[in-house]
Design an enzyme around this catalytic site. Structure first.
Site, PDB file in Angstrom:
ATOM      1  N   ALA A 105      56.116 -57.515 -15.144  1.00  8.13           N
ATOM      2  CA  ALA A 105      56.063 -56.844 -14.275  1.00  8.13           C
ATOM      3  C   ALA A 105      57.221 -57.141 -13.595  1.00  8.13           C
ATOM      4  CB  ALA A 105      54.829 -56.864 -12.864  1.00  8.13           C
ATOM      5  N   LYS A 106      57.832 -56.330 -12.847  1.00 10.09           N
ATOM      6  CA  LYS A 106      58.724 -56.979 -12.033  1.00 10.09           C
ATOM      7  C   LYS A 106      58.813 -56.015 -10.885  1.00 10.09           C
ATOM      8  CE  LYS A 106      62.359 -59.275 -13.459  1.00 10.09           C
ATOM      9  NZ  LYS A 106      62.692 -60.537 -14.131  1.00 10.09           N
ATOM     10  N   GLY A 107      60.205 -57.067  -9.926  1.00  8.50           N
ATOM     11  CA  GLY A 107      60.207 -56.275  -8.976  1.00  8.50           C
ATOM     12  C   GLY A 107      61.884 -56.509  -8.366  1.00  8.50           C
TER      13      GLY A 107
END
Ligand code: NAD
Length: 414
Positions: A105-107
């Site tokens: 994931a990444k934000g």
């Protein structure tokens, strides 16, 4: 071949090279490339001067078949959805290469933290977490620091998540030690980059003792990489960052440089233990080993031809464009990809999560010993694929990751 493709496309080209080797069909490729969930949120904040401003935040969960999704939160004026997608997908492949039970994931929030006060950053972080907390959690998606976020940011993440969900320190990693962070987390990525450099030197027959190393970036990753490489007998002959460059053919005093950077607004610029040089010429400096440890996309068609290194180890995420990769292949330069080289950080984040779930903490020596074991094993797993398929280390790492993620997906059911 062109440099003008976005980062997600660039990662997917790397994916396709390995998928070609493995003979994946188009439908399987589509499933494995497509992010599982993308969240986009508007974040209205009252600034210190009383005005209202709307920021835009993202969280992309790429793949969670091997475990909870895992990836950092980036605060930067250039954050946009395609970049977050690319970085989320790299996390899927990275966690698979080192075989830890996480997905990717990444934000990110599109903002310029350099112009914001601590109160504004805290408010922004809390608003972001409050708006995406329903898709986070220790068994769902676990954020961590990335560019321009740090242990303090993670403390706010933990607190804001806890407002709705109770005390759950395993909901985020990279926390301060006082709140359940892990010993060794700060140095972990650099330590892993140094271990992988040592193993790569062994594999290509380049003696690490006395090897001349240059780095772009002397922040968390660059400085610890340099420290551990010096302990292994290498010489750091040039370093450049956002503000300047310093070189010393006899080897820079890394401990003194780290102390200087702390006092000098985070930059090596002006360090007296070497000669100043134009930071934009870093990649053309004489060396045996080049370690990009700052930004994405810096090794491209403009810079790649000038590289003199025999070995490139990617400390940064996505520093090499597809065309630069091609140039390095032609020049016979070995490139160790980000999804292997900088995986020490997420590996120790995994240890932090494990310690938080058990509420039982390890000493630094134990953390480093376990990290070393995983990094060495992963290097040799990738190297075996390189030999088997006569391919680059990047393709070998993707082959290993794709096989693991595909198998897990098959077992669970598409
Ligand atoms: P950091 O903010 O601690 O350091 C960044 C460094 O890059 C600084 O030395 C800064 O001066 C330099 N830099 C910034 N802009 C530059 C420019 N225009 N030209 C030259 N240098 C410039 O960040 P970090 O945590 O060390 O991360 C560096 C890279 O490593 C990023 O690509 C990040 O995604 C990646 N990474 C970090 C970790 C981690 O655990 N910190 C893990 C895996 C990958």
């Amino acid at each position: 071949m062109t440099d003008h493709i976005n980062l997600f496309e660039s990662v997917n080209r790397q994916f396709d090279e390995a998928a070609d080797i493995l003979g994946f069909t188009p439908d399987v490729r589509e499933v494995l490339k497509t992010p599982y969930r993308e969240v986009s949120v508007a974040l209205p904040i009252q600034m210190d001067d009383g005005t209202l401003k709307v920021f835009h935040g993202f969280r992309v969960q790429h793949n969670g078949v091997r475990g909870p999704q895992k990836g950092g939160i980036r605060f930067h004026p250039e954050v946009e959805l395609d970049e977050v997608r690319a970085l989320a997908s790299l996390m899927t492949w990275k966690t698979a290469v080192v075989n830890i039970p996480f997905g990717g994931a990444k934000g990110g929030i599109n903002c310029d933290p350099a112009t914001m006060s601590k109160r504004e950053l805290e408010t922004l972080t809390r608003r972001y977490i409050s708006k995406i907390s329903m898709v986070l959690g220790p068994n769902r998606d676990i954020p961590a620091p990335d560019v321009n976020t740090n242990a303090q940011t993670m403390a706010w993440v933990m607190d804001e998540y806890g407002r709705k969900n109770g005390y759950q320190p395993a909901c985020v990693t990279g926390k301060p030690l006082e709140l359940g962070g892990s010993q060794g987390r700060e140095a972990a990525t650099g330590k892993g980059v140094a271990i992988i450099t040592r193993e790569a030197c062994g594999a290509i027959g380049l003696p690490l003792k006395g090897a001349r190393v240059i780095l772009q970036g002397f922040g968390n990753v660059g400085s610890y990489t340099a420290k551990f490489l010096v302990e292994m007998g290498a010489k750091i002959v040039a370093v450049a960052d956002h503000a300047g460059g310093v070189r010393n053919a006899g080897g820079l005093d890394v401990a003194a440089l780290m102390a200087y950077v702390k006092q000098n607004k985070g930059s090596v610029n002006g360090f007296a233990g070497g000669e100043a040089f134009d930071k934009d010429t870093i990649f053309a400096q004489d060396c045996d080993i080049l370690i990009p440890a700052a930004l994405g996309g810096v090794l491209n068609k403009e810079t790649a031809h000038g590289v003199k290194a025999k070995l490139i180890v990617e400390g940064a995420n996505a520093p090499t464009s597809p065309i630069a990769d091609h140039i390095f292949k032609e020049k016979g330069i070995t490139v160790i990809p980000d999804i292997l080289a900088n995986a020490g950080g997420v590996t120790v984040s995994y240890f932090e999560w494990v310690q938080n779930l058990q509420q039982f903490f390890w000493e630094e020596a134990e953390v480093f010993e376990k990290e070393e074991k995983i990094m060495v094993q992963s290097f040799h797993d990738v190297h075996a694929k390189v030999k088997k398929h006569a391919c680059s280390f990047r393709a070998g790492a993707f082959v290993l990751a794709l096989e693991r993620v595909r198998k897990a997906n098959e077992l669970r059911g598409w």
